[in-house]
Design a protein around this motif. Structure first.
Motif, PDB file in Angstrom:
ATOM      1  N   ASN A  66       0.839  -1.190   0.000  1.00 28.60           N
ATOM      2  CA  ASN A  66       0.000   0.000   0.000  1.00 28.60           C
ATOM      3  C   ASN A  66       0.882   1.251   0.000  1.00 28.60           C
ATOM      4  O   ASN A  66       1.512   1.576   1.021  1.00 28.60           O
ATOM      5  CB  ASN A  66      -0.918  -0.009   1.220  1.00 28.60           C
ATOM      6  CG  ASN A  66      -1.886   1.178   1.215  1.00 28.60           C
ATOM      7  OD1 ASN A  66      -1.951   1.934   0.254  1.00 28.60           O
ATOM      8  ND2 ASN A  66      -2.620   1.334   2.292  1.00 28.60           N
ATOM      9  N   LEU A  67       0.914   1.972  -1.133  1.00 26.06           N
ATOM     10  CA  LEU A  67       1.751   3.166  -1.225  1.00 26.06           C
ATOM     11  C   LEU A  67       1.263   4.291  -0.332  1.00 26.06           C
ATOM     12  O   LEU A  67       2.041   5.164   0.055  1.00 26.06           O
ATOM     13  CB  LEU A  67       1.782   3.677  -2.676  1.00 26.06           C
ATOM     14  CG  LEU A  67       2.898   3.194  -3.586  1.00 26.06           C
ATOM     15  CD1 LEU A  67       2.836   3.933  -4.903  1.00 26.06           C
ATOM     16  CD2 LEU A  67       4.263   3.388  -2.940  1.00 26.06           C
ATOM     17  N   LEU A  68      -0.017   4.294  -0.009  1.00 26.11           N
ATOM     18  CA  LEU A  68      -0.564   5.392   0.774  1.00 26.11           C
ATOM     19  C   LEU A  68      -0.090   5.348   2.227  1.00 26.11           C
ATOM     20  O   LEU A  68      -0.317   6.295   2.985  1.00 26.11           O
ATOM     21  CB  LEU A  68      -2.095   5.381   0.708  1.00 26.11           C
ATOM     22  CG  LEU A  68      -2.676   5.462  -0.711  1.00 26.11           C
ATOM     23  CD1 LEU A  68      -4.183   5.597  -0.663  1.00 26.11           C
ATOM     24  CD2 LEU A  68      -2.052   6.610  -1.501  1.00 26.11           C
ATOM     25  N   ASP A  69       0.585   4.261   2.614  1.00 23.42           N
ATOM     26  CA  ASP A  69       1.204   4.185   3.933  1.00 23.42           C
ATOM     27  C   ASP A  69       2.643   4.679   3.923  1.00 23.42           C
ATOM     28  O   ASP A  69       3.282   4.739   4.976  1.00 23.42           O
ATOM     29  CB  ASP A  69       1.198   2.729   4.441  1.00 23.42           C
ATOM     30  CG  ASP A  69      -0.191   2.245   4.801  1.00 23.42           C
ATOM     31  OD1 ASP A  69      -1.064   3.102   5.057  1.00 23.42           O
ATOM     32  OD2 ASP A  69      -0.407   1.008   4.818  1.00 23.42           O
ATOM     33  N   VAL A  70       3.155   5.015   2.737  1.00 21.90           N
ATOM     34  CA  VAL A  70       4.561   5.404   2.589  1.00 21.90           C
ATOM     35  C   VAL A  70       4.663   6.922   2.485  1.00 21.90           C
ATOM     36  O   VAL A  70       3.985   7.533   1.646  1.00 21.90           O
ATOM     37  CB  VAL A  70       5.186   4.749   1.334  1.00 21.90           C
ATOM     38  CG1 VAL A  70       6.654   5.133   1.196  1.00 21.90           C
ATOM     39  CG2 VAL A  70       5.032   3.235   1.393  1.00 21.90           C
ATOM     40  N   PRO A  71       5.502   7.570   3.308  1.00 24.09           N
ATOM     41  CA  PRO A  71       5.676   9.021   3.186  1.00 24.09           C
ATOM     42  C   PRO A  71       6.430   9.374   1.919  1.00 24.09           C
ATOM     43  O   PRO A  71       7.116   8.532   1.327  1.00 24.09           O
ATOM     44  CB  PRO A  71       6.484   9.391   4.436  1.00 24.09           C
ATOM     45  CG  PRO A  71       7.233   8.131   4.775  1.00 24.09           C
ATOM     46  CD  PRO A  71       6.326   6.992   4.384  1.00 24.09           C
ATOM     47  N   ALA A  72       6.325  10.621   1.492  1.00 23.96           N
ATOM     48  CA  ALA A  72       6.959  11.058   0.245  1.00 23.96           C
ATOM     49  C   ALA A  72       8.460  10.790   0.246  1.00 23.96           C
ATOM     50  O   ALA A  72       9.032  10.398  -0.776  1.00 23.96           O
ATOM     51  CB  ALA A  72       6.679  12.539   0.007  1.00 23.96           C
ATOM     52  N   HIS A  73       9.115  10.982   1.393  1.00 25.12           N
ATOM     53  CA  HIS A  73      10.572  10.803   1.422  1.00 25.12           C
ATOM     54  C   HIS A  73      10.979   9.341   1.339  1.00 25.12           C
ATOM     55  O   HIS A  73      12.166   9.038   1.147  1.00 25.12           O
ATOM     56  CB  HIS A  73      11.166  11.437   2.686  1.00 25.12           C
ATOM     57  CG  HIS A  73      10.763  10.751   3.962  1.00 25.12           C
ATOM     58  ND1 HIS A  73       9.716  11.198   4.733  1.00 25.12           N
ATOM     59  CD2 HIS A  73      11.252   9.651   4.586  1.00 25.12           C
ATOM     60  CE1 HIS A  73       9.583  10.402   5.792  1.00 25.12           C
ATOM     61  NE2 HIS A  73      10.496   9.462   5.720  1.00 25.12           N
ATOM     62  N   GLY A  74      10.026   8.414   1.452  1.00 20.42           N
ATOM     63  CA  GLY A  74      10.362   7.003   1.371  1.00 20.42           C
ATOM     64  C   GLY A  74      10.138   6.381   0.008  1.00 20.42           C
ATOM     65  O   GLY A  74      10.448   5.201  -0.201  1.00 20.42           O
ATOM     66  N   ILE A  75       9.608   7.147  -0.937  1.00 18.52           N
ATOM     67  CA  ILE A  75       9.238   6.609  -2.239  1.00 18.52           C
ATOM     68  C   ILE A  75      10.458   6.158  -3.038  1.00 18.52           C
ATOM     69  O   ILE A  75      10.469   5.067  -3.627  1.00 18.52           O
ATOM     70  CB  ILE A  75       8.417   7.645  -3.035  1.00 18.52           C
ATOM     71  CG1 ILE A  75       7.025   7.798  -2.422  1.00 18.52           C
ATOM     72  CG2 ILE A  75       8.306   7.253  -4.500  1.00 18.52           C
ATOM     73  CD1 ILE A  75       6.176   6.549  -2.470  1.00 18.52           C
TER      74      ILE A  75
END
Length: 254
Positions: A66-75
């Motif tokens: 689930n990408l929505l659990d990942v903050p922008a800096h972790g992408i």
């Protein structure tokens, strides 16, 4: 399992619906073209995947996560990189230094070890070698020690692509890479995108207004209009779709 799975994504900005229940997926190794008129929601979709925007509803999964659990800096660390419509290079840094910046997201040096310089030199050597390999693959190795200032626009576009590749992504988002390029440069870019897909084992999501290039290199095309998906399929199928022709392509693909 799809590399990227977008399911029922809606994005609202006040009373404006930028994306409306958008669903599509991209399989491993595919180049997927995301097209539509200005304001159709293409860049909004990119910004959701790269976590700049938070969807109002829906799900986005990358390799099942689930990408929505990942903050922008972790992408980037997760394996997703992107380019932007406008160049974002440091003009006074060398071509090599600009590309190396993209590789720091995969660094093995942590905030704990960095102040003590533990492993820093070895990591820098690895990053230099990887960046030079990428520059060689894109035909930019002879420019490695040149500052970006004064280089042709088409060359700067390739440098930005090289910087994204330095992050070692598995999913690469290309946001209008052909904008501002001459016709011959667009043709060359299309071949470059296919070559880097094959050489680096990438899955690519491409937003682009240059229809001839999109239809020439994409395995799959998704068409948006006012935030809604109006068509999806292989390029030939999409190009024949009367709804797409009316909304965007006109009477011919070229």
């Amino acid at each position: 399992m799809a590399v990227l799975d977008v399911s029922g994504v809606t994005v609202r900005f006040g009373g404006i619906v930028a994306l409306d229940e958008l669903s599509f997926d991209v399989d491993a190794g595919q180049i997927c073209g995301l097209i539509g008129p200005n304001g159709a929601g293409k860049t909004t979709m990119f910004n959701c995947v790269s976590r700049i925007y938070q969807p109002t509803s829906g799900q986005i999964r990358f390799e099942g996560r689930n990408l929505l659990d990942v903050p922008a800096h972790g992408i980037a660390h997760l394996g997703i990189a992107r380019t932007f419509q406008n160049l974002a290079l440091w003009p006074t840094l060398t071509v090599l230094q600009n590309v190396m910046v993209g590789g720091h997201s995969q660094s093995r040096v942590s905030f704990v070890t960095a102040p003590f310089r533990i492993g820093v030199k070895a990591e820098e050597r690895r990053l230099v070698q990887r960046s030079m390999d990428i520059l060689y693959a894109l035909g930019l190795d002879q420019l490695a020690l040149r500052p970006c200032t004064g280089l042709p626009y088409g060359t700067l576009k390739r440098i930005e692509l090289a910087r994204a590749l330095a992050a070692q992504p598995r999913l690469l988002l290309l946001d209008e890479p052909a904008s501002g390029l001459a016709h011959a440069e667009v043709q060359e870019l299309g071949e470059t995108i296919k070559n880097v897909r094959d050489r680096f084992g990438l899955t690519i999501l491409l937003v682009e207004h240059h229809m001839q290039m999109v239809m020439g290199i994409s395995d799959k095309v998704v068409v948006l209009d006012f935030g809604r998906k109006i068509a999806e399929g292989d390029p030939a199928e999409v190009a024949r779709n009367p709804v797409v022709i009316e909304a965007y392509l006109g009477s011919s693909v070229g």
